[in-house]
Each structure stands twice: as structure tokens, then as C-alpha cells.
Write a protein that holds these residues in place. Structure first.
Motif, short mmCIF file in Angstrom:
data_model
loop_
_atom_site.label_atom_id
_atom_site.label_comp_id
_atom_site.label_asym_id
_atom_site.label_seq_id
_atom_site.Cartn_x
_atom_site.Cartn_y
_atom_site.Cartn_z
N LEU A 1 24.56 2.32 44.88
CA LEU A 1 25.50 1.59 45.40
C LEU A 1 26.71 3.05 45.69
O LEU A 1 26.80 3.94 44.98
CB LEU A 1 26.43 0.79 44.52
CG LEU A 1 25.67 -0.49 44.07
CD1 LEU A 1 26.40 -1.21 43.06
CD2 LEU A 1 25.18 -1.36 45.13
N ILE B 1 18.87 -5.97 50.44
CA ILE B 1 19.84 -5.49 51.36
C ILE B 1 19.45 -4.31 52.28
O ILE B 1 19.49 -4.11 53.38
CB ILE B 1 21.17 -5.14 50.38
CG1 ILE B 1 21.61 -6.55 49.85
CG2 ILE B 1 22.12 -4.54 51.33
CD1 ILE B 1 22.17 -7.57 50.79
N HIS C 1 20.35 -3.94 46.13
CA HIS C 1 19.28 -4.87 46.24
C HIS C 1 18.43 -4.46 46.95
O HIS C 1 18.67 -4.12 48.35
CB HIS C 1 19.84 -6.10 46.49
CG HIS C 1 18.96 -7.34 46.29
ND1 HIS C 1 17.77 -7.49 47.20
CD2 HIS C 1 18.89 -8.44 45.65
CE1 HIS C 1 17.08 -8.64 46.71
NE2 HIS C 1 17.69 -9.19 45.89
N LEU D 1 22.42 -0.12 41.57
CA LEU D 1 21.74 0.03 42.47
C LEU D 1 21.69 -1.04 43.72
O LEU D 1 21.96 -2.23 43.38
CB LEU D 1 20.01 0.04 42.26
CG LEU D 1 19.69 1.22 41.15
CD1 LEU D 1 18.10 1.08 40.86
CD2 LEU D 1 19.96 2.71 41.90
N PRO E 1 29.63 -3.68 44.58
CA PRO E 1 28.76 -4.23 43.67
C PRO E 1 28.45 -5.56 44.31
O PRO E 1 27.62 -6.17 43.80
CB PRO E 1 29.80 -4.23 42.74
CG PRO E 1 30.94 -4.07 43.02
CD PRO E 1 30.88 -3.07 44.20
N VAL E 2 28.79 -6.20 45.30
CA VAL E 2 28.35 -7.54 45.89
C VAL E 2 27.15 -7.35 46.53
O VAL E 2 26.46 -8.48 46.70
CB VAL E 2 29.27 -8.10 46.84
CG1 VAL E 2 30.59 -8.24 46.21
CG2 VAL E 2 29.40 -7.36 48.21
N TYR E 3 26.56 -6.19 46.83
CA TYR E 3 25.06 -5.80 47.33
C TYR E 3 24.24 -5.63 46.23
O TYR E 3 23.08 -4.89 46.33
CB TYR E 3 25.31 -4.73 48.42
CG TYR E 3 25.91 -5.24 49.50
CD1 TYR E 3 25.75 -6.10 50.48
CD2 TYR E 3 27.36 -4.69 49.81
CE1 TYR E 3 26.45 -6.41 51.53
CE2 TYR E 3 28.16 -5.16 50.84
CZ TYR E 3 27.60 -6.02 51.54
OH TYR E 3 28.51 -6.53 52.71
N GLU E 4 24.80 -5.45 45.01
CA GLU E 4 23.73 -5.00 43.85
C GLU E 4 22.72 -5.82 43.50
O GLU E 4 22.75 -6.95 43.31
CB GLU E 4 24.72 -4.95 42.75
CG GLU E 4 24.10 -4.20 41.55
CD GLU E 4 25.12 -4.02 40.27
OE1 GLU E 4 25.52 -2.84 39.95
OE2 GLU E 4 25.79 -5.05 39.78
N GLY E 5 21.55 -5.20 43.06
CA GLY E 5 20.33 -5.65 42.69
C GLY E 5 19.79 -5.43 41.20
O GLY E 5 20.96 -5.94 40.57
#
Lengths: 209, 209
Positions: free
Chosen positions: B161, B125, B122, B120, B112-116
Motif C-alpha cells: 500500500l 485490485i 489485494h 499489501l 487501506p480500502v484496497y488491502e488484501g
């Protein structure tokens, strides 16, 4: 996918920000220190153990806030955790974006954790930040559901680590498509240019605009 | 820009990796815990203070290793700190890339730290990771000095994700330009496609190939 949606009051937004922004700042400093440390094995193992203890302490009470939040006053989505602009996400520099009619600008500083070639920002980090800027301006600060269709990045020269500026603006609309452009720059001028097409998804076409 | 260059032995490389890879893993877990925590003000302030103490502990002895290192055995640049593949950089997932003749592939998981958008990755990323994959394959695992000229990303659908795969390959060469393509995919197929042009800088043209 099943997500809880919710609304957050201005007061609660500020209260949580006052706790989590300095926490994210502390973690950013730790990330940088961890990369540059030449500490001995004993010190690094002690650091790991203490970090694990803090992680457990923070995990003990998971947040019960809905996953997707809108700010009660502005009506805009809360982007606390966004990896480009999220003030609670230690991965984000973060960029602090300023919106004017059809335009967004930001000034921020990138340190060595964003480095690709020596002394230069990783090209993909430039792409991440420009995708965010073009996306924000195309969606009017994320108030409209639009997804990146395509984005093209043109690297004019290396982007130095340090203070940078970013700008993006809407070039025009065509049906469900919005065209946006932007750039990153240092004091010498633009380093990377971007253009993108943002598309309103089919499910949103009958309910907005 | 003035950088120290150096060579690192296989043993020293492995010794430092054994210390710093688990440290980066611990910081990655802390980043995720900090984002999801619903801990009270007292707990979060105690966490900050402890994190600051660990940061100071790690900063006390900065590394004295040269900034740019080549691995003694492989001759390849060491990419410990790279924000996409660096095993010592908590920002990187990290992607573990596997190189075959003119091709690279990787399997990795994004949390989740890469979530947009909700659930999903980002889009920026995805751009960061594809820029790295195309760059690695165009530079033969960074053994040749080449910089991204342009890169275009085409988003076919949202990238969920979770576990993902990435691939990239060289399409061809033309003078000082190398053309590369690639994609990210989930179990249902490709989600983002990329194509890029990588250019050997003028200063490198008379000394390599």
C-alpha cells in the motif's frame, strides 16, 4: 511490516457486524447516488459538507481492534475489509462466498459503479472477483498462506451488469503450488474464465501442512 | 442494450468536474473513515441516518445527461464513472493516466480500502488497474472499440500500500488483435507484470481503421 494479530469471539464478531454491515450498505447507496446525481451546485456542496461532518464523526474514535483478526470459532481470518468480499468495505459488492470441499460458489449483483463499457462490467472488476474466488479456494478459505503466482483471464463475451454467479475449484497440487480454475456467469452461461497458480511462500513452508 | 450517446462541451465537462470530483473525494474519505471507525453504536447509527439523508438528497434529481458521452474537443469518451480511473467514481483511486505515443503511465496512491494481505494491495485490485492500463493503451485512450480477449498477471512479490506507478505499452498488432504489456511498481521496482490481447469486435471491423 509490523501488524498486531488477535482473536475475535463469535459474539463480538456478530456485534460489530450488526453495526458495520448496514453502515457499509448505506455508503454503497451513497456511492451510487453520487455517481448518478444531477443535483445543482448548491445541493452538491451541501452534500459534501454533510459527508465531511460524518467522516469527522467516524474518525474521532479510531478502532482499537488488532489489524489482523481470526474468528475464535472457525479459526479463519476475518475479511471484513476485503475489497471483493468484505461486508464492511463499501467497495466490495460484496460477494458472499459458500465453501464446499475444494470448491467455492457465490451469487451477487453488480450495479453501475462497476461498469466499464456501457451496460457491461469493467473487465478488471471481473479479474478482481475471480482472483478472490480462486485465491479463497486455493487457500482453503484463507486458512493456508498462499499468494497468487499467476492468473490468466479469458473473456468469452461481455459480462452484463446485474445478477451474476461465480465458481472456482482446485484443479490440483504440485509441491508448493496449487492450481485453481473458475468462471463468472450470467443466465446465458460463462462470460469470463480464469486459471491461476497459487504459491506457498518460503517462510510458511516449514510451519504448515 | 439501448444507450443514449451524446457530446459534451469542454466548459460543461469542466463545470461538472468541479462539482463531482470533490464530491467523490469526500465519499472516498468517508469510505476510509467507515472502515477504521471504532465509534459506538449510537454514533454509527447517527452516521447511517445522515448518510441516508444525503443519498436521498442526491437521488432527488437524477442526471439527465446521456449515459455515454464524448468530449467535444478531444473526441474521446468521458470516463468519469470508470471504477479504475473515474474521477467521479469513489471506488476508483483514481488513476490519472498520461498518454504518449503507444504508451501510458500513471502515479497514484492506494490506501487501506484496497488491502488484501496485511499491508499489501489485494492482488485483484492490481489486476483491475493493469486491465485498465493495458486496455487504454491498446484502444488508443479508448478511441478504438477493442475488448480484452485474455490478460495474464504475474505477481513477482507483494505490492505494498502507498505510492505506486503503473505503465503499459503496445507490443504489436496482428489482424484485429493488439498485444499490450505493462507493470505496477513501487520504489524497489516492478511488483506485478501483465500481458494482454485486445480484440476489435466484429461489429466494429468495417467501420474503423
Amino acid at each position: 511490516m509490523d501488524f498486531e494479530f488477535g482473536v475475535i469471539s463469535a459474539d463480538e464478531h456478530d456485534r460489530i457486524g450488526a453495526l458495520h454491515e448496514p453502515l457499509a450498505e448505506a455508503v454503497r447507496r451513497l456511492i451510487e447516488a453520487s455517481i448518478h446525481s444531477g443535483a445543482d451546485a448548491e445541493t452538491i456542496m451541501a452534500a459534501r459538507q454533510t459527508i465531511d461532518e460524518v467522516t469527522e464523526m467516524l474518525e474521532r474514535t479510531p478502532t482499537d481492534r488488532p489489524r489482523v483478526l481470526r474468528h475464535e470459532e472457525t479459526g479463519l481470518p476475518v475479511v471484513w475489509r476485503n475489497p471483493a468480499v468484505g461486508r464492511h468495505n463499501p467497495l466490495a459488492p460484496p460477494m458472499n462466498t459458500h465453501h464446499e470441499e475444494g470448491r467455492v460458489w457465490t451469487e451477487f449483483t453488480l450495479g453501475p459503479v462497476y461498469e466499464g463499457p456501457p451496460g457491461l462490467v469493467h473487465g478488471g472488476i471481473c479479474a478482481l472477483l475471480l482472483d478472490q474466488l480462486l485465491g479463497e479456494v486455493a487457500t482453503r478459505q484463507l486458512s493456508k498462506p498462499k499468494f497468487t503466482g499467476t492468473i490468466t483471464l479469458k473473456y468469452l463475451r461481455g459480462t452484463p451488469l446485474g445478477p451474476l454467479r461465480g465458481e472456482a475449484w482446485v484443479e490440483g497440487h504440485e509441491g508448493f503450488k496449487t492450481y485453481a480454475r473458475g468462471f463468472l456467469s450470467d443466465t446465458q452461461g460463462a462470460t469470463v474464465e480464469a486459471e491461476g497458480v497459487f504459491i506457498m511462500p518460503a517462510w510458511a513452508r516449514d510451519v504448515t501442512e
